[in-house]
Write a protein that holds these residues in place. Structure first.
Motif, PDB file in Angstrom:
ATOM      1  N   VAL B 166     -49.212  33.592  33.829  1.00  0.00           N
ATOM      2  CA  VAL B 166     -48.086  33.809  34.746  1.00  0.00           C
ATOM      3  C   VAL B 166     -46.781  33.492  34.024  1.00  0.00           C
ATOM      4  O   VAL B 166     -45.797  34.243  34.107  1.00  0.00           O
ATOM      5  N   GLY B 167     -46.789  32.385  33.255  1.00  0.00           N
ATOM      6  CA  GLY B 167     -45.604  32.007  32.498  1.00  0.00           C
ATOM      7  C   GLY B 167     -45.220  33.058  31.478  1.00  0.00           C
ATOM      8  O   GLY B 167     -44.044  33.366  31.297  1.00  0.00           O
ATOM      9  N   VAL B 169     -45.684  36.321  31.509  1.00  0.00           N
ATOM     10  CA  VAL B 169     -45.004  37.463  32.127  1.00  0.00           C
ATOM     11  C   VAL B 169     -43.574  37.081  32.485  1.00  0.00           C
ATOM     12  O   VAL B 169     -42.650  37.879  32.399  1.00  0.00           O
ATOM     13  N   ASN B 170     -43.415  35.807  32.847  1.00  0.00           N
ATOM     14  CA  ASN B 170     -42.115  35.354  33.346  1.00  0.00           C
ATOM     15  C   ASN B 170     -41.123  35.011  32.241  1.00  0.00           C
ATOM     16  O   ASN B 170     -39.914  35.053  32.473  1.00  0.00           O
ATOM     17  N   ILE B 173     -38.249  37.315  31.495  1.00  0.00           N
ATOM     18  CA  ILE B 173     -37.329  37.336  32.638  1.00  0.00           C
ATOM     19  C   ILE B 173     -36.468  36.078  32.629  1.00  0.00           C
ATOM     20  O   ILE B 173     -35.253  36.134  32.866  1.00  0.00           O
ATOM     21  N   ILE B 174     -37.082  34.934  32.316  1.00  0.00           N
ATOM     22  CA  ILE B 174     -36.322  33.683  32.248  1.00  0.00           C
ATOM     23  C   ILE B 174     -35.248  33.794  31.168  1.00  0.00           C
ATOM     24  O   ILE B 174     -34.077  33.482  31.408  1.00  0.00           O
TER      25      ILE B 174
END
Lengths: 224, 247, 205
Positions: B166-167, B169-170, B173-174
């Protein structure tokens, strides 16, 4: 609707909330009481409050979503409902999506609807109200999705909110930045369409991908 | 509804032997490259016309930052492999990758702060790069905390695998959103496509050090993997034999 | 051979974390069989049953094939306090809409909850809540039942009820696997899978 597991979970969660309406009001009360703390901590000056209002309101939304996420799967885990969901033929993906949407309907959506009231309390300029409500409506969906991921990972652990906040808050950084950014820009009279569409994109991405993680996490939590 | 689980034989002795052979070449190479790169960066590059000699910390700071981010992806990919194929070695690789990555992230923050003092006059500035690094550190810490919270370590690593995916993929974006949030940061100086704004005499030792730290990372990962392998197979004949030989 | 089995285990081990509960289990289950999984506390009865239900994929090594649909009833009943008995039954059946309400009420009557159909489950005792879950046994037609300690919190009448229910299922050609310390008192040939614990191989009797 009731034939798919998505609808079944959604209707069931909403019905449960209807039977215990106080649970729906709790995030709103929480939001209100934290907003009360702001002028107490920062001083009652309208200009100071107005300057920080977008960020403060969005941080409060993050915390409200976090606290309500903790109980998301708790009762279904405790009473064996999750077990029955996993052994059934139903799609865990759709079921997880049902949990996300239900959580959003019960926490994010009411917050978005009542956000003008809280904006007023923090002296948010009038141009920011619509931006605040829209960005909250979109952004809290992402928060609900991440909340479900965190809750499904930790439901068997009984370690409580501290662990959950360490898992979730770093992931929620973009939502905070974009959400507060939308309100900030609206107040300064700048266009917000592009930022809102990015938030909407994030919500769609979260809706598409997090159910996979949630389904897998539920299975792992049931093995503990 | 029907499913089948197949026993997956862990080929641990093979992994242990192979990684040993690999390390015999990689470890001296990594150390030599780091020593040479440091000498190159400190003694044989011109001082920066604005920052003087203090900029030289980039030869540590930048490689460590780059690899700490890559380390998160290594952890997530290993986690995905362990989730999907239930490969024990991948599981261990994920567990080993987490602390190495976290330490590198911490080093990146530390060197950034040390660099910040002469450059900005303060150890800490909420600059975009630093802020992203802090978020990355917390992503690593989250994985640790989750791992420690589970009593059953098999399940702990599966849960961590999900979290790190999950991290992963994120993370882009972060980074993008933090960049947007802090639009006053310095533009990225190194681009592999397009023209570079950094002088080649400074760029080459930097690229050299990035490769060196990647190599060092690989060595640390393999070393950690070997220890974890021995630990988890402590009761098997091959592991006992290995330990006896070392004694 | 494998295809005719409802369930088959080949060299299966159940491992919880670093602890091996049982190993080298070779076991085949056919239609019309009644099996009791027996063993001391901590021998792995529940873990094995949950593994059979697909709830423990990370704890299993070896080859485990489940060839049929099944009904699983665990320690936890899945009954929700804020719903009535009738609503709970509908929820548990999954596609509850397909069942006539009369049939659901009938099933509740059979488990002795005729007067409680519209009562909220949080007002009921643990035994009554368990009966709601058991009412499913009268409604679904599944070839395989996996029951974990089905007699927990059940009174004497309830035990007789469950025994009758299981007997009926087996006579119809279905199979039942249950964990328990005591065998059920049934006029059926019952077989036992004894788990010695400590990672040893189970005995089939």
């Amino acid at each position: 609707m009731s034939h798919s597991v998505f609808g079944k979970i959604l209707v069931r969660q909403l019905l449960l909330a209807y039977r215990r309406p106080a649970a729906v009001l709790n995030p709103l009360f929480f939001f209100g009481v934290v907003v009360l703390l702001m002028p107490l901590g920062l001083g009652p000056k309208q200009t100071v409050l107005a300057e920080f209002a977008p960020g403060l309101l969005w941080i409060t939304a993050l915390l409200a979503a976090l606290l309500s996420a903790e109980m998301l799967f708790r009762s279904d885990y405790d009473d064996g409902g999750l077990e029955q969901l996993v052994v059934s033929d139903d799609s865990l993906y759709l079921a997880s999506l049902g949990y996300i949407v239900a959580h959003w309907c019960l926490t994010g959506l009411p917050l978005a609807l009542f956000s003008p009231v809280f904006g007023q309390l923090l002296a948010l300029p009038a141009e920011g109200y619509l931006a605040l409500a829209t960005s909250l409506a979109l952004g809290t969906f992402v928060l609900s999705a991440f909340g479900c991921v965190g809750a499904s990972l930790t439901v068997a652990l009984r370690r409580g909110g501290m662990l959950l906040s360490l898992l979730l808050l770093p992931l929620e950084v973009p939502v905070l930045i974009l959400g507060a950014g939308v309100v900030e820009r609206a107040i300064n009279g700048m266009p917000i369409d592009s930022l809102l569409s990015i938030l909407a994109g994030l919500a769609l991405l979260a809706a598409a991908l997090t159910p996979v993680a949630i389904g897998t996490s539920i299975k792992i939590s049931l093995e503990v | 509804m029907a499913w089948t689980w197949f026993h997956r034989l862990g080929s641990s002795p093979w992994v242990y032997r192979f990684s040993g052979t690999l390390l015999r070449f990689l470890l001296p190479l990594a150390i030599a490259m780091i020593v040479l790169g440091c000498i190159w960066g400190i003694a044989f590059t011109p001082p920066d016309f604005r920052q003087g000699n203090s900029y030289r910390i980039i030869y540590i700071h930048v490689p460590v930052s780059v690899v700490s981010l890559a380390g998160y992806y290594v952890m997530a990919v290993a986690g995905a492999v362990s989730l999907i194929w239930r490969l024990k070695v991948a599981d261990m690789a994920m567990r080993v990758a987490a602390p190495i990555g976290a330490v590198l992230t911490f080093l990146a923050l530390l060197t950034g702060a040390v660099w910040g003092k002469p450059t900005w006059g303060t150890f800490w500035v909420w600059d975009a790069r630093i802020t992203s690094m802090v978020v990355l550190l917390f992503l690593y810490l989250g994985v640790f905390a989750l791992y420690e919270a589970f009593d059953n370590k098999t399940l702990a690593s599966k849960a961590c695998a999900i979290l790190s995916l999950v991290g992963t993929v994120n993370i882009p974006i972060i980074y993008k959103s933090v960049d947007w949030w802090y639009s006053l940061h310095q533009p990225a100086s190194i681009k592999f496509t397009g023209e570079s704004t950094i002088d080649p005499s400074m760029l080459y030792p930097l690229l050299w050090m990035i490769v060196a730290v990647y190599l060092l990372y690989a060595c640390l990962l393999l070393l950690g993997l070997r220890v974890t392998l021995l630990e988890s197979e402590a009761k098997t004949a091959w592991a006992r034999k290995v330990v006896m030989e070392v004694k | 051979m494998l295809e005719s089995c409802l369930l088959s285990c080949k060299d299966v081990a159940v491992i919880r974390g670093a602890r091996c509960l049982l190993s080298s289990l070779d076991w085949h289950l056919h239609g019309g069989e009644l099996w009791q999984i027996q063993g001391d506390n901590g021998a792995g009865k529940t873990s094995l049953l949950r593994a059979l239900a697909g709830l423990a994929p990370q704890s299993i090594e070896g080859q485990l094939v489940v060839n049929s649909e099944f009904l699983f009833l665990g320690h936890k009943t899945g009954v929700k306090g804020d719903f009535t008995a009738l609503e709970n039954l509908k929820l548990q059946l999954g596609d509850g809409a397909h069942y006539q309400t009369d049939r659901l009420r009938d099933a509740l009557r059979q488990v002795g909850l005729a007067d409680y159909a519209d009562e909220f489950a949080y007002r009921m005792s643990a035994g009554q809540q368990r009966r709601i879950a058991l009412a499913r046994l009268f409604l679904v037609d599944m070839p395989l039942w996996l029951l974990d300690e089905p007699l927990t919190a059940i009174d004497v009448d309830g035990v007789a009820l469950i025994e009758a229910c299981i007997e009926d299922q087996v006579r119809r050609g279905g199979s039942v696997v249950y964990t328990s310390h005591q065998p059920l008192k049934l006029d059926l040939s019952s077989r036992t899978l004894y788990l010695p614990g400590k990672g040893q191989s189970p005995h089939v009797a």
